[in-house]
Design an enzyme around this catalytic site. Structure first.
Site, PDB file in Angstrom:
ATOM      1  N   GLU A  72      -3.946  -9.370  18.778  1.00  0.00           N
ATOM      2  CA  GLU A  72      -4.091 -10.952  18.891  1.00  0.00           C
ATOM      3  C   GLU A  72      -2.602 -11.683  18.855  1.00  0.00           C
ATOM      4  O   GLU A  72      -1.870 -11.008  18.440  1.00  0.00           O
ATOM      5  CB  GLU A  72      -4.812 -11.689  17.700  1.00  0.00           C
ATOM      6  CG  GLU A  72      -5.897 -10.870  17.024  1.00  0.00           C
ATOM      7  CD  GLU A  72      -7.203 -11.026  17.975  1.00  0.00           C
ATOM      8  OE1 GLU A  72      -8.180 -10.359  17.890  1.00  0.00           O
ATOM      9  OE2 GLU A  72      -7.174 -12.073  18.647  1.00  0.00           O
ATOM     10  N   ASP A  95       0.698  -1.223   0.068  1.00  0.00           N
ATOM     11  CA  ASP A  95      -0.098   0.087   0.083  1.00  0.00           C
ATOM     12  C   ASP A  95       0.884   1.120  -0.072  1.00  0.00           C
ATOM     13  O   ASP A  95       0.546   2.171  -0.101  1.00  0.00           O
ATOM     14  CB  ASP A  95      -0.916   0.125   1.085  1.00  0.00           C
ATOM     15  CG  ASP A  95      -0.444  -0.140   2.595  1.00  0.00           C
ATOM     16  OD1 ASP A  95      -0.858  -0.841   3.486  1.00  0.00           O
ATOM     17  OD2 ASP A  95       0.941   0.153   2.614  1.00  0.00           O
ATOM     18  N   GLY A 105       1.508  -6.189  13.383  1.00  0.00           N
ATOM     19  CA  GLY A 105       0.487  -6.335  12.386  1.00  0.00           C
ATOM     20  C   GLY A 105       0.597  -7.486  11.353  1.00  0.00           C
ATOM     21  O   GLY A 105       0.083  -7.375  10.106  1.00  0.00           O
ATOM     22  N   THR A 106       1.357  -8.375  11.793  1.00  0.00           N
ATOM     23  CA  THR A 106       1.263  -9.741  10.821  1.00  0.00           C
ATOM     24  C   THR A 106       1.126 -10.916  11.697  1.00  0.00           C
ATOM     25  O   THR A 106       1.398 -11.328  12.663  1.00  0.00           O
ATOM     26  CB  THR A 106       2.609  -9.883  10.041  1.00  0.00           C
ATOM     27  OG1 THR A 106       2.676 -10.840   9.421  1.00  0.00           O
ATOM     28  CG2 THR A 106       3.936  -9.867  11.340  1.00  0.00           C
ATOM     29  N   CYS A 143       5.428  -6.594 -22.668  1.00  0.00           N
ATOM     30  CA  CYS A 143       6.515  -5.499 -23.047  1.00  0.00           C
ATOM     31  C   CYS A 143       7.421  -4.949 -21.733  1.00  0.00           C
ATOM     32  O   CYS A 143       8.288  -4.263 -22.101  1.00  0.00           O
ATOM     33  CB  CYS A 143       6.064  -4.492 -24.033  1.00  0.00           C
ATOM     34  SG  CYS A 143       5.216  -3.327 -23.299  1.00  0.00           S
ATOM     35  N   HIS A 169       6.392  -7.798  -0.936  1.00  0.00           N
ATOM     36  CA  HIS A 169       5.527  -8.665  -1.974  1.00  0.00           C
ATOM     37  C   HIS A 169       5.220  -7.414  -3.027  1.00  0.00           C
ATOM     38  O   HIS A 169       4.105  -7.696  -3.496  1.00  0.00           O
ATOM     39  CB  HIS A 169       4.189  -8.860  -1.301  1.00  0.00           C
ATOM     40  CG  HIS A 169       4.227 -10.000  -0.328  1.00  0.00           C
ATOM     41  ND1 HIS A 169       3.273 -10.118   1.081  1.00  0.00           N
ATOM     42  CD2 HIS A 169       5.139 -11.160  -0.310  1.00  0.00           C
ATOM     43  CE1 HIS A 169       3.869 -11.407   1.597  1.00  0.00           C
ATOM     44  NE2 HIS A 169       4.729 -11.989   0.825  1.00  0.00           N
TER      45      HIS A 169
END
Ligand code: APR
Length: 251
Positions: A220, A108, A192-193, A134, A123
């Site tokens: 979490e 992002d 955040g992963t 091309c 990524h």
């Protein structure tokens, strides 16, 4: 709980202030407070869309269908999402010599928009599109997505976002740089992963094997928390990073 978070954040701040080489490793969760949904967990994109549409062979066989979902997921927010406090705190830490690099799984561009200079995009990045025939490059905002799939104005070839699809290899420079950072880092700051996608998830593990201290920020517990995390700051990235910034810079 808040006292535990405050105590752990103070501990994390001490570790970061004494570190000679610190690397941040971020995932979709750091952009949730910018309005971009995560892939997994509550309201995750993969609970609404089938990740198979982001499989590279499916894309080439069904470019129109694949592009409809790609546009929905990645380009309808394009330009609307802004960096949040978490991105800005990492950029400030870099400016003040407390952070050496960001390795992100996100596409992002929000770390760069928050001012981070050394960013390795594991990524790729959604702001660029490439012609699959091309290799002509396009700025994503200059590509008309009202007609799908978008085609190259030079050769008529199919355009593809410059981020990797499932089944594609990781951009070589990002891959090599990220594992080199894992060798050098004294501290890895995971934010955040979920730690579920390879080979990205092996980078923090490599850092741990090389003796790095692992600080993790996430509301979490994750695959990393039990395995490699030394200091777990349970909370949202924007909130925890704001607390961390106060402790790091307010004195
Ligand atoms: N602050 C911090 N973390 C958050 C927040 C928040 N406000 N909200 C959610 N999270 C956490 C979730 O608890 C989860 O652990 O962010 C994580 C998001 O996990 P994923 O969506 O799996 O994101 P990520 O780990 O980056 O996925 C890796 O998977 O689909 C591929 O290419 C895609 O780069 C992505 C890769």
């Amino acid at each position: 709980m808040v006292d535990l978070l405050k105590a752990n954040t103070k501990k994390a701040a001490e570790i970061l202030k004494n570190s000679k080489y610190t690397v941040a490793f971020t995932g979709a969760g750091i952009s949730v407070e910018s309005g971009i949904p995560p892939f997994r967990g509550k309201d995750g994109l993969w609970s609404k869309y089938d990740p198979a549409i982001l499989e590279i062979n499916y894309f080439y066989e069904n470019p129109g269908k694949s592009w409809e979902v790609i546009k929905d997921i990645f380009y309808n927010f394009l330009g609307k999402a802004e960096p949040n406090n978490a991105h800005y705190v990492l950029s400030e830490m870099e400016k003040k010599g407390l952070l050496n690099a960001v390795i992100t799984q996100n596409i992002d561009n929000l770390h760069q928009e928050a001012g981070s200079k050394t960013v390795f995009e594991f990524h790729g990045n959604s702001k660029v599109m490439l012609c699959t025939k091309c290799a002509k490059k396009y700025k994503a905002e200059q590509v008309d997505l009202n007609k799908l799939p978008p085609k190259c104005d030079a050769c008529g070839g199919l355009l593809k976002p410059d981020f990797i699809f499932f089944g594609e290899g990781i951009p070589q420079d990002a891959y090599l740089n990220s594992f080199a950072e894992a060798e050098k880092a004294e501290v890895f700051l995971l934010t955040g992963t979920a730690g579920l996608v390879q080979p990205a998830a092996s980078v923090p593990v490599k850092a741990k094997q090389n003796g790095a201290v692992i600080i993790e920020i996430n509301p979490e517990r994750t695959a990393f928390t039990e395995e490699i995390t030394d200091v777990f700051l349970q909370g949202k990235a924007g909130e925890v990073m704001t607390l961390l910034r106060q402790i790091l810079f307010q004195k």
